[in-house]
Design an enzyme around this catalytic site. Structure first.
Site, PDB file in Angstrom:
ATOM      1  N   ASP A  64       0.546  -0.998   0.095  1.00  0.00           N
ATOM      2  CA  ASP A  64      -0.052   0.212  -0.166  1.00  0.00           C
ATOM      3  C   ASP A  64       1.152   1.190   0.237  1.00  0.00           C
ATOM      4  O   ASP A  64       0.212   2.166  -0.323  1.00  0.00           O
ATOM      5  CB  ASP A  64      -0.553  -0.367   1.507  1.00  0.00           C
ATOM      6  CG  ASP A  64      -1.660  -1.193   1.392  1.00  0.00           C
ATOM      7  OD1 ASP A  64      -1.850  -2.092  -0.177  1.00  0.00           O
ATOM      8  OD2 ASP A  64      -2.732  -1.946   2.581  1.00  0.00           O
TER       9      ASP A  64
ATOM     10  N   MET B  73      -5.299  -3.359  -4.855  1.00  0.00           N
ATOM     11  CA  MET B  73      -5.701  -3.387  -3.420  1.00  0.00           C
ATOM     12  C   MET B  73      -4.725  -1.613  -3.068  1.00  0.00           C
ATOM     13  O   MET B  73      -4.514  -0.998  -3.720  1.00  0.00           O
ATOM     14  CB  MET B  73      -4.732  -3.977  -2.904  1.00  0.00           C
ATOM     15  CG  MET B  73      -5.208  -5.410  -3.482  1.00  0.00           C
ATOM     16  SD  MET B  73      -4.210  -6.748  -1.872  1.00  0.00           S
ATOM     17  CE  MET B  73      -5.139  -8.092  -1.459  1.00  0.00           C
TER      18      MET B  73
HETATM   19  O1  F6P Z   1      -2.407  -4.265   3.081  1.00  0.00           O
HETATM   20  C1  F6P Z   1      -1.673  -5.052   2.622  1.00  0.00           C
HETATM   21  C2  F6P Z   1      -3.116  -5.406   1.377  1.00  0.00           C
HETATM   22  O2  F6P Z   1      -2.795  -6.107   0.910  1.00  0.00           O
HETATM   23  C3  F6P Z   1      -4.590  -4.609   1.168  1.00  0.00           C
HETATM   24  O3  F6P Z   1      -3.647  -4.056   0.850  1.00  0.00           O
HETATM   25  C4  F6P Z   1      -5.595  -4.881   1.331  1.00  0.00           C
HETATM   26  O4  F6P Z   1      -6.992  -4.462   1.320  1.00  0.00           O
HETATM   27  C5  F6P Z   1      -5.764  -6.508   2.349  1.00  0.00           C
HETATM   28  O5  F6P Z   1      -4.246  -6.058   2.206  1.00  0.00           O
HETATM   29  C6  F6P Z   1      -5.720  -7.846   2.309  1.00  0.00           C
HETATM   30  O6  F6P Z   1      -5.486  -8.266   3.234  1.00  0.00           O
HETATM   31  P1  F6P Z   1      -5.930 -10.697   3.556  1.00  0.00           P
HETATM   32  O7  F6P Z   1      -4.990 -10.700   3.203  1.00  0.00           O
HETATM   33  O8  F6P Z   1      -6.085 -10.402   4.639  1.00  0.00           O
HETATM   34  O9  F6P Z   1      -7.082 -10.004   2.990  1.00  0.00           O
END
Ligand code: F6P
Length: 361
Positions: A143, A185
């Site tokens: 991010d 994302m």
């Molecule tokens: O913070 C990194 C990230 O990939 C974000 O961009 C996304 O919203 C989130 O983590 C997804 O999380 P998870 O792997 O728990 O689905």
């Protein structure tokens, strides 16, 4: 425990590309320069909660050159289980911070390097303050929203993957005269969408920092058509809201909420307003799971070396950061406090506007 100095390392929060390069750099610096033993803690703080403790000793043989191009993290990670409110099997939440601090002591660690994003760094710092742990941090997150660093490990690779997705969508969009919507994302920050959108030649980029009007988006799609182009590329960051201001999220086991669905929503609105045939691609975890880019490998290596040097200098409670082509270090507290969304006056926004990209406003 022997008299040998031991340092710990763990990866915490969502994985990304480049974590293994950072681990490798720490092991090399600690072993070759300082003669320390490196203890790799498994699955973030979970390894310190387990009894027996879950860890592995990381020698030079366990971090060979092949690790440079390996995605993920050899240590495992977790983005669940806040140790201050840990979800127990009976549904209650328990403060397990004392057990983690106990795990650190049991391992005889002089210091610990945490590779994490702002959420993990906040939790680790709280633990460090409570237990007197010597902490050094390396910022990682696709991010790219950690404060006081121009770049975090994993971001460059994610942008490369999202850009490649646009490159691959473009010919099929042109072949079928379609509007392709790519959802990427970024949680609350639009860095991936903005960078990949510019690099991939998008016509529209929607990010959470810039409120949009669907009329502006539709007008851009029509303008593209009037100019004689039969397709358009739209990038949408996952945290963009619906027209009535809703965040589209889904709740997963354990009450975790994650963004999902805005790409489909925007695709439908564009189809309604313009009559265009739209298709939606949700890129998801592909952005995290690949071979790290050279830039991420370099950044991770430089960060790993500097973080280890901070321990040697007994400079704790610091995060390594990238600034003006150099590795510097800053207080962890300041980095966490200074959340970094897209700068609306910054070079990337100016560039997007200058290229005629519609940001929806
Ligand atoms: O913070 C990194 C990230 O990939 C974000 O961009 C996304 O919203 C989130 O983590 C997804 O999380 P998870 O792997 O728990 O689905």
């Amino acid at each position: 425990m022997s008299g040998e100095k031991r340092i710990g390392i763990l990866t915490s929060g969502g994985d990304c590309a480049g974590l293994n390069a950072a681990i490798r750099a720490v092991v090399h610096r600690a072993t070759l320069t300082y003669g320390w033993k490196v203890i790799g803690i498994r699955e973030g703080t979970m390894g310190l909660l387990e009894r027996p403790l879950d860890y592995r000793v990381l020698g030079l043989d366990s971090v060979s050159g092949t690790m440079m191009h390996l995605g993920g993290t050899i240590l495992g990670t977790t983005n669940k289980g806040d140790p201050f409110a840990f979800p127990m099997a009976d549904g209650t939440l328990k403060d397990r911070s004392v057990e983690i601090i106990g795990g650190y002591r049991e391992l005889g660690l002089e210091a610990m390097i945490v590779i994490g994003g702002d959420g993990s760094l906040g939790i680790m710092r709280k633990l460090a303050l409570q237990g007197g742990l010597n902490l050094v941090a390396i910022p990682k997150t696709i991010d790219n929203d950690v404060g006081l660093t121009e770049s975090s490990v994993g971001y460059d690779t994610a942008v490369a993957i999202a850009t490649e997705a646009l490159d691959r969508l473009q010919p099929t969009a042109a072949s079928h005269a379609r509007v392709m919507v790519l959802e990427v994302m970024g949680r609350d920050a639009g860095h991936i969408a903005l960078a990949a959108g510019i690099a991939g030649g998008a016509d529209v980029i929607l990010i959470p920092e810039v409120p949009y009007h669907i009329e502006s988006v539709a007008a851009k799609i029509r303008a593209v058509r009037q100019q004689g182009r039969n397709f358009a590329l739209v990038v949408v960051s996952e945290a963009v809201r619906t027209l009535d201001g809703q965040e589209l999220q889904r709740e997963y086991a354990g009450g975790q909420r994650r963004f999902t669905g805005i790409g489909t929503y925007i695709g439908e609105r564009i189809a309604e307003d313009t009559g265009a045939e739209t298709r939606v691609t949700v890129l998801g975890h592909v952005q995290r799971g690949s071979m790290p880019s050279p830039h991420d490998r370099l950044l991770a290596s430089a960060f790993g070396v500097h973080a280890t040097d901070l321990i040697a200098k007994k400079k704790f409670d610091r995060m390594v950061a990238w600034s003006n082509r150099e590795v510097i270090d800053v207080p962890i507290a300041d980095a966490i406090a200074d959340y970094r969304p897209v700068d609306l006056e910054g070079a990337m926004i100016r560039t997007a506007r200058a290229l005629g990209i519609c940001l929806g406003d």
